[in-house]
Design a protein around this motif. Structure first.
Motif, short mmCIF file in Angstrom:
data_model
loop_
_atom_site.label_atom_id
_atom_site.label_comp_id
_atom_site.label_asym_id
_atom_site.label_seq_id
_atom_site.Cartn_x
_atom_site.Cartn_y
_atom_site.Cartn_z
N LEU A 66 0.93 -1.16 0.04
CA LEU A 66 0.06 -0.03 0.09
C LEU A 66 0.75 1.34 0.04
N GLY A 70 -2.56 5.37 -1.08
CA GLY A 70 -3.65 4.20 -1.10
C GLY A 70 -3.82 3.34 -2.29
N GLN A 71 -2.92 3.42 -3.10
CA GLN A 71 -2.76 2.16 -4.24
C GLN A 71 -2.17 0.92 -3.63
N ALA A 104 2.91 -1.38 4.01
CA ALA A 104 2.19 -0.17 4.13
C ALA A 104 3.17 0.88 4.56
N THR A 108 -0.17 5.99 5.26
CA THR A 108 -1.27 5.18 4.95
C THR A 108 -2.25 5.16 5.97
N PRO A 109 -3.48 5.71 5.95
CA PRO A 109 -4.31 5.51 7.24
C PRO A 109 -4.61 4.19 7.53
N ARG A 112 -7.28 1.98 5.94
CA ARG A 112 -7.18 1.45 4.67
C ARG A 112 -6.33 -0.02 4.88
N GLU A 115 -8.60 -2.66 5.97
CA GLU A 115 -9.72 -3.05 5.02
C GLU A 115 -9.04 -3.94 4.17
N THR A 116 -7.47 -3.77 3.96
CA THR A 116 -6.87 -4.80 3.10
C THR A 116 -6.74 -6.26 3.92
#
Length: 135
Positions: A66, A70-71, A104, A108-109, A112, A115-116
């Protein structure tokens, strides 16, 4: 147990004295009330770094990355979040012992990242590790 006479009866009186039990319970209650705020305080942690020695990735592993924007990347190839779960399911069907590493960016939040992780769990990934840079 208390012994005494009741009128003309000469049998021992069998009563349980619960006062010491109540005293112990009140002391425990006070101890828990005093220690509860100490246990629940938060700790500031900087997650992206670790003082553990870096481990080489195993050949039967897959890396999810990540970036700061956020990609998502799966094995260094861009992948959409909607396709991540199906790609992981396919990889897990080919190798059930697959280890997935999550890298990550520190900006990165956390939502996110969570979620991953949830998508990886839904895809059947049981072994998920985090990659961090050594200090």
């Amino acid at each position: 147990m208390a012994f005494g006479r009741l009128g003309e009866q000469r049998e021992p009186m069998a009563e349980m004295n619960i006062i010491p039990l109540v005293d112990v319970m009140l002391v425990l209650l006070v101890v828990f009330i005093v220690t509860a705020p100490v246990i629940t305080h938060s700790v500031n942690v900087k997650l992206p770094t670790a003082d553990a020695s870096p481990q080489d990735e195993r050949p039967d592993s897959l890396t999810i990355s990540l970036d700061a924007a956020g990609q998502l990347y799966l094995a260094d190839e861009p992948v959409r979040a909607t396709r991540l779960e199906s790609r992981l399911e396919q990889a897990m069907s080919e190798n059930p012992e697959l280890v997935v590493y999550l890298r990550a960016d520190e900006s990165t939040p956390y939502g996110r990242v969570a979620e991953t992780m949830a998508k990886a769990r839904q895809a059947g990934v049981e072994r998920l590790g985090f990659v961090s840079r050594p200090e």
